[in-house]
Design a protein around this motif. Structure first.
Motif, PDB file in Angstrom:
ATOM      1  N   SER A   1       0.829  -1.202   0.000  1.00 28.15           N
ATOM      2  CA  SER A   1       0.000   0.000   0.000  1.00 28.15           C
ATOM      3  C   SER A   1       0.864   1.253   0.000  1.00 28.15           C
ATOM      4  O   SER A   1       0.568   2.211  -0.698  1.00 28.15           O
ATOM      5  N   LEU A   2       1.887   1.211   0.784  1.00 28.92           N
ATOM      6  CA  LEU A   2       2.758   2.380   0.866  1.00 28.92           C
ATOM      7  C   LEU A   2       3.339   2.675  -0.513  1.00 28.92           C
ATOM      8  O   LEU A   2       3.375   3.807  -0.970  1.00 28.92           O
ATOM      9  N   ARG A   3       3.778   1.614  -1.138  1.00 25.60           N
ATOM     10  CA  ARG A   3       4.423   1.769  -2.435  1.00 25.60           C
ATOM     11  C   ARG A   3       3.425   2.193  -3.516  1.00 25.60           C
ATOM     12  O   ARG A   3       3.682   3.085  -4.311  1.00 25.60           O
ATOM     13  N   THR A   4       2.303   1.514  -3.551  1.00 26.59           N
ATOM     14  CA  THR A   4       1.347   1.771  -4.627  1.00 26.59           C
ATOM     15  C   THR A   4       0.404   2.939  -4.340  1.00 26.59           C
ATOM     16  O   THR A   4      -0.340   3.369  -5.206  1.00 26.59           O
ATOM     17  N   ARG A   5       0.414   3.370  -3.112  1.00 20.24           N
ATOM     18  CA  ARG A   5      -0.459   4.465  -2.714  1.00 20.24           C
ATOM     19  C   ARG A   5      -1.937   4.123  -2.836  1.00 20.24           C
ATOM     20  O   ARG A   5      -2.747   4.975  -3.182  1.00 20.24           O
TER      21      ARG A   5
ATOM     22  N   VAL B   1      -7.133   3.996   4.261  1.00 19.30           N
ATOM     23  CA  VAL B   1      -8.213   3.875   3.277  1.00 19.30           C
ATOM     24  C   VAL B   1      -7.974   4.797   2.086  1.00 19.30           C
ATOM     25  O   VAL B   1      -7.144   5.699   2.148  1.00 19.30           O
ATOM     26  N   ASP B   2      -8.728   4.548   1.028  1.00 19.34           N
ATOM     27  CA  ASP B   2      -8.593   5.363  -0.179  1.00 19.34           C
ATOM     28  C   ASP B   2      -9.683   6.410  -0.303  1.00 19.34           C
ATOM     29  O   ASP B   2      -9.697   7.184  -1.258  1.00 19.34           O
ATOM     30  N   GLY B   3     -10.616   6.382   0.624  1.00 14.87           N
ATOM     31  CA  GLY B   3     -11.710   7.330   0.564  1.00 14.87           C
ATOM     32  C   GLY B   3     -12.638   7.087   1.735  1.00 14.87           C
ATOM     33  O   GLY B   3     -12.505   6.078   2.435  1.00 14.87           O
ATOM     34  N   PHE B   4     -13.558   8.003   1.936  1.00 12.73           N
ATOM     35  CA  PHE B   4     -14.472   7.870   3.057  1.00 12.73           C
ATOM     36  C   PHE B   4     -15.926   7.975   2.623  1.00 12.73           C
ATOM     37  O   PHE B   4     -16.252   8.741   1.724  1.00 12.73           O
ATOM     38  N   VAL B   5     -16.753   7.215   3.306  1.00 10.32           N
ATOM     39  CA  VAL B   5     -18.187   7.411   3.191  1.00 10.32           C
ATOM     40  C   VAL B   5     -18.644   7.890   4.563  1.00 10.32           C
ATOM     41  O   VAL B   5     -18.285   7.296   5.584  1.00 10.32           O
ATOM     42  N   VAL B   6     -19.365   8.958   4.578  1.00  8.40           N
ATOM     43  CA  VAL B   6     -19.822   9.530   5.839  1.00  8.40           C
ATOM     44  C   VAL B   6     -21.335   9.414   5.884  1.00  8.40           C
ATOM     45  O   VAL B   6     -22.031   9.921   5.019  1.00  8.40           O
TER      46      VAL B   6
ATOM     47  N   SER C   1     -15.272   5.285  -7.460  1.00 13.25           N
ATOM     48  CA  SER C   1     -14.959   5.847  -8.778  1.00 13.25           C
ATOM     49  C   SER C   1     -14.396   7.254  -8.666  1.00 13.25           C
ATOM     50  O   SER C   1     -13.720   7.730  -9.564  1.00 13.25           O
ATOM     51  N   SER C   2     -14.668   7.918  -7.574  1.00 19.32           N
ATOM     52  CA  SER C   2     -14.301   9.336  -7.492  1.00 19.32           C
ATOM     53  C   SER C   2     -12.795   9.547  -7.455  1.00 19.32           C
ATOM     54  O   SER C   2     -12.334  10.670  -7.589  1.00 19.32           O
ATOM     55  N   SER C   3     -12.040   8.449  -7.300  1.00 20.68           N
ATOM     56  CA  SER C   3     -10.589   8.622  -7.349  1.00 20.68           C
ATOM     57  C   SER C   3     -10.194   9.027  -8.773  1.00 20.68           C
ATOM     58  O   SER C   3      -9.354   9.871  -8.966  1.00 20.68           O
TER      59      SER C   3
END
Lengths: 368, 368
Positions: free
Chosen positions: A63-67, A130-135, A335-337
């Motif tokens: 994860s660190l490497r690939t972000r 994580v790569d994103g959040f849902v609130v 998808s928002s990434s």
DNA sequence: GTGAAAGCGCTAACAA
DNA sequence: TTGTTAGCGCTTTCAC
């Protein structure tokens, strides 16, 4: 750099490579790009790995490497164990989980909710890989939410709050739906309405709501649903200020029960109880039953959400598809990434005409 | 090494340090050990961070360095969206989440369940950045479980399976509880019992279960509960081989409904339906209702779990505290990193005498 | 098809 | 109280 032999240590990609006298790239490829090396070599690598108890590339290092973390974080205000008792929240979670699962992404429940000061709240959110959040349904001044925003990751908010420009949104027309429901009641002759709602702020303030607090509410959904009732009143020429609003911090059937009692106490002329959630409405129904008040001949009760218990009870309510909401939210974060655009989706609702709403009685109900 | 000025790039600990001309340690300390530097300096660091939009140390990098992910992984066999419809699973999840929350640890739902081959299954599990796993009710030959074992992290297994020496265990005495329930029925005069159970293997095989499949079942809980019934039969001098067992892949009320029909079809003398879960029992009750079979005078029906819907219906069942089970599982994984010992906890169960079991009728029920 | 080099962003000794 | 030195385990150009 190359530590060729250290006995009691978990195997790593490097140690496997060293043992086999191949490069780390090769071992990495054996896992991530099978086509980049011969099947035999790959087999040898996998064999050695198994022998050494190597489970494959460390997910954290990768994860660190690939972000990319390979997971999205879910922020729920309520203590988690509370949320799990809320059917609507569960449906949402089910839908969200479904989206994540389909995409092979994990879903991380952020341990928010416990009593923590702002610093600790921030720490908990910062810790989430994580790569994103849902609130989902948090107050707009929630400290966890603030911490989430700091992370500068894709955010999708559900229902609440709307004051975050960088976040995508999945919602329904709370105000419109509630207005329709209230109008329905008013058209049947009700004039003395009361609203039973969930918490309006992060502090516990159970009771009849004074006008100021209503406007200051930090929970968008509650605010909107109540505003919907008032809008219907205004349209009908009724004075919205005479609306009785009773607030409860805990979102439980019990709360609905006691809130119903309190509303009727506060205004004896009340003929209809509009609850901002089905759970509360179920409690109100409960109260009516034990108090010998017949629904709907003596008192009308409505809910919001369309949870299965409510539908089974034939509660007059607003149905929404919480599961679909979760699915949408999931797809959106996932998808928002790529796309930088922030979407806003509004899902439909539907009035469910159950058996709990009818014309008002000539005499308001007497309380036992 | 020190990249002093690159404009369009997310701030890092190093970039903040460079900007302030302090060491990285100092910045790190500002977040992780406030007492290790002067309040003023710390304030300066935090200011600069805010200015640069730096959210604090990257959780992934920190995890890599500290070797802790700050989360535990939950493996559920069923497609996630299915599990969320199972009240018992939800209670378990609520309890587990509670433990995690209290410890400030995240709970990562592993995206298992979708149709995936073993290689993909392994990849999904390998990708999980967690410090341990909780495995809930999966088949003992589940490929995801195999992948989890490869990770060599602390594992706590719930209910199933028991054949993993390195895993801690939280369970109940399924066999004993079911035996007690069956004995209760037998003591009332029932001789022709049928069991309605959930899937016995990972393949869909709805129908009356042939003897071989029973022994081969890969689901420990189902196997044990059925064995409990048989044990009670043996104790009572009944031939356990005459027990009718009907299996359903999907764990739904519908399944229970159709399974009940099939069981009664298969053996018309059946006077009692022992269901291995409440959800199935609710379906069986449903079937009886629409078929005009009175419960319990014509047919006895029992469940297992003690979910709220079942208790409300006054189903005769075995109660267990699924939420406590989740809590226990959580505490166990979270602590098992320290102690190397693998625990095994057995939680109590309780027979709930509802209204759905009674003496058998003189005549077995006629099916419509 | 395989290897060497260069970090991803961070923390933990240990020094100063 | 602050800085220096080494990596944590991995992927990824870019040569060979």
């Amino acid at each position: 750099m190359a530590r060729s032999s250290e006995p009691r240590r978990q195997a790593t990609l490097a140690s496997i490579a060293a043992e086999l006298k191949v490069s780390r790239t090769t071992v990495s490829n054996a896992y991530n790009r099978p086509d980049q090396l011969s099947p035999e070599l790959r087999e040898r690598v996998l064999q050695a790995a198994k022998r050494r108890g190597y489970a494959g590339p460390d997910p954290v290092a990768r994860s660190l490497r690939t972000r990319k973390a390979g997971a999205i974080g879910l922020l729920l205000t309520e203590a988690l164990s509370y949320s799990f008792r809320d059917p609507a929240a569960m449906s949402f979670l089910a839908g969200l989980a479904e989206s994540c699962e389909a995409a092979g992404q994990g879903l991380l429940l952020i341990p928010a909710g416990a009593e923590r000061d702002d610093v600790q709240a921030a720490a908990v959110v910062q810790q989430a890989g994580v790569d994103g959040f849902v609130v989902y349904s948090v107050a707009d001044d929630d400290p966890y939410l603030a911490a989430v925003r700091e992370r500068h990751l894709p955010i999708v908010v559900c229902d609440q709050p709307r004051n975050i420009p960088e976040a995508a949104l999945v919602a329904i027309d709370d105000r419109g739906a509630m207005k329709m429901l209230a109008a329905h009641l008013i058209s049947q002759g009700h004039e003395h309405l009361a609203v039973l709602c969930m918490r309006l702020g992060r502090d516990r303030r159970d009771g009849v709501v004074p006008p100021g607090r209503l406007a200051d509410s930090h929970f968008h959904v509650q605010r909107e649903r109540i505003a919907g009732v008032q809008a219907a009143m205004i349209d009908a020429g009724l004075d919205p200020d005479i609306l009785t609003v009773v607030e409860r911090f805990d979102h439980t059937v019990r709360s609905g029960h006691s809130a119903a009692a309190q509303a009727l106490q506060a205004n004896r002329e009340t003929t209809a109880l509009l609850c901002t959630t089905d759970v509360i409405a179920l409690g109100a129904l409960n109260f009516a039953r034990v108090s010998g008040i017949d629904v709907p001949s003596q008192l009308s009760v409505t809910g919001f959400d369309g949870i299965s218990d409510a539908i089974r009870e034939n509660l007059t309510t607003v149905r929404q598809d919480a599961e679909e909401k979760g699915r949408r939210a999931g797809k959106l974060v996932l998808s928002s990434s790529h796309s930088g655009i922030v979407a806003a989706e509004t899902l439909p609702t539907e009035l469910f005409r159950g058996r709990t709403a009818g014309p008002p009685p000539k005499q308001p109900p007497a309380i036992a």
